[in-house]
Design an enzyme around this catalytic site. Structure first.
Site, short mmCIF file in Angstrom:
data_model
loop_
_atom_site.label_atom_id
_atom_site.label_comp_id
_atom_site.label_asym_id
_atom_site.label_seq_id
_atom_site.Cartn_x
_atom_site.Cartn_y
_atom_site.Cartn_z
N LYS A 69 0.80 -1.24 0.00
CA LYS A 69 0.00 0.00 0.00
C LYS A 69 0.83 1.29 0.00
O LYS A 69 0.35 2.33 -0.44
CB LYS A 69 -0.93 0.03 1.22
CG LYS A 69 -2.14 -0.88 1.12
CD LYS A 69 -3.06 -0.63 2.30
CE LYS A 69 -4.28 -1.52 2.28
NZ LYS A 69 -5.30 -1.06 3.23
N ASP A 126 -10.29 3.43 2.13
CA ASP A 126 -10.50 2.91 3.48
C ASP A 126 -11.33 3.86 4.36
O ASP A 126 -12.18 3.41 5.13
CB ASP A 126 -9.15 2.62 4.17
CG ASP A 126 -8.48 1.37 3.61
OD1 ASP A 126 -9.20 0.48 3.10
OD2 ASP A 126 -7.24 1.28 3.70
#
Ligand code: ATR
Length: 276
Positions: free
Chosen positions: A70, A106
């Site tokens: 990520k 997210d």
């Protein structure tokens, strides 16, 4: 037509075998009658750059990014949106004309899960207590600030990691020692576990939330088990709860929309399928 090419998408990670993303995306591809594929691709860290080039060359429309890529993926992106930049991680990449556009869904997933699963509860009504200060905490704190939470107390085993998050909003965020965590709950409107504690094969999350006001909401980003000890304790105290599975499902929606043109729903059938 036979020569119509399917929309190729994927999730990349290492390891990746246990990712639930292919199940989620393929459920939606079928549900909306789309012509596409979504696969799990294991990419060891040292191969990241060449593996991404290979996805571009194969005509992939985009991909999700999970552990451990990520942050590393950011250096390979041609553009990163503001939120992902601020969160410091990319979990969704759109490929356009061979260029990578990175975003982070997210925070969206965290917010939408709560909004769709609460009644008579609002972010603005009081302070939040955030347990943990890792990558997930970062996205959660951005989400909370965006939704107008008036104050945030962060508590983390390694206090310096919590201190580092204060700069996100120094007038709203304060830090307390991990050893003092149980004292933070008495004026909480929201309690969020962002640590991996309480997950299967991890140590338990040791907290006592019995002082929490009756109007508070308790949520956990851990979803295996679905009912974590924290959520069980909240239930025993008659507090409203939101489980973590919805964050996983909601964070998948914006990528699906980018690649397939449809913003998909999170339905009970999908939740059942993913928990199976
Ligand atoms: P992620 O990026 O997925 O959030 P992470 O960065 O490893 O994962 O963060 C995990 C979180 O769980 C951290 O807040 C971590 O605390 P530290 O910052 O002190 O490492 C917390 N955590 C993990 N194991 C823990 C334990 N045994 N006791 C207390 N906190 C723990």
């Amino acid at each position: 037509a036979m020569n119509q090419s399917s929309i190729k998408t994927a999730v990349i990670g290492h390891p990746i075998a246990h990712s639930k993303s292919p199940k989620i995306h393929n459920y939606w591809i079928e549900k909306y009658g789309l012509y596409g594929t979504y696969t799990a691709i294991d990419i060891p860290p040292k191969n990241l750059k060449q593996a991404i080039q290979s996805l571009i060359d194969q005509g992939y429309k985009g991909f999700n990014v999970t552990v451990p890529h990520k942050i590393e993926i950011m250096a390979l992106c041609d553009e990163i949106d503001d939120l992902a930049q601020k969160i410091g991680a990319v979990n969704t990449v759109n490929i356009q004309d061979g260029k990578l556009h990175g975003s982070n869904t997210d925070a969206y997933g965290f917010i939408q899960n709560i909004k769709e699963n609460t009644k008579n509860w609002r972010f603005k009504d009081g302070g939040a207590v955030v347990l943990g200060a890792g990558g997930a905490a970062n996205a959660v704190i951005y989400a909370l600030l965006k939704e107008g939470v008036p104050s945030i107390t962060i508590t983390n085993r390694t206090r310096e990691k919590a201190e580092a998050l204060v700069k996100l909003s120094s007038d709203k965020i304060n830090v307390i020692d991990w050893d003092d965590r149980n004292a933070a709950f008495s004026d909480a409107n929201l309690i969020v576990n962002t640590t991996a504690l309480g997950m299967v094969n991890k140590p338990p999350l040791d907290v006592d939330i019995s002082d929490t006001p009756a109007s508070a909401l308790v949520t956990d980003i851990v979803y295996a088990p679905l009912m974590t000890d924290l959520l069980c304790q909240a239930k025993d105290n008659n507090l409203q709860i939101v489980t973590g599975i919805g964050m996983l499902l909601h964070q998948a929606r914006p990528g699906f929309k980018l690649w397939n043109g449809v913003l998909p729903d999170v339905t009970d059938d999908l939740v059942k399928l993913i928990l199976k």
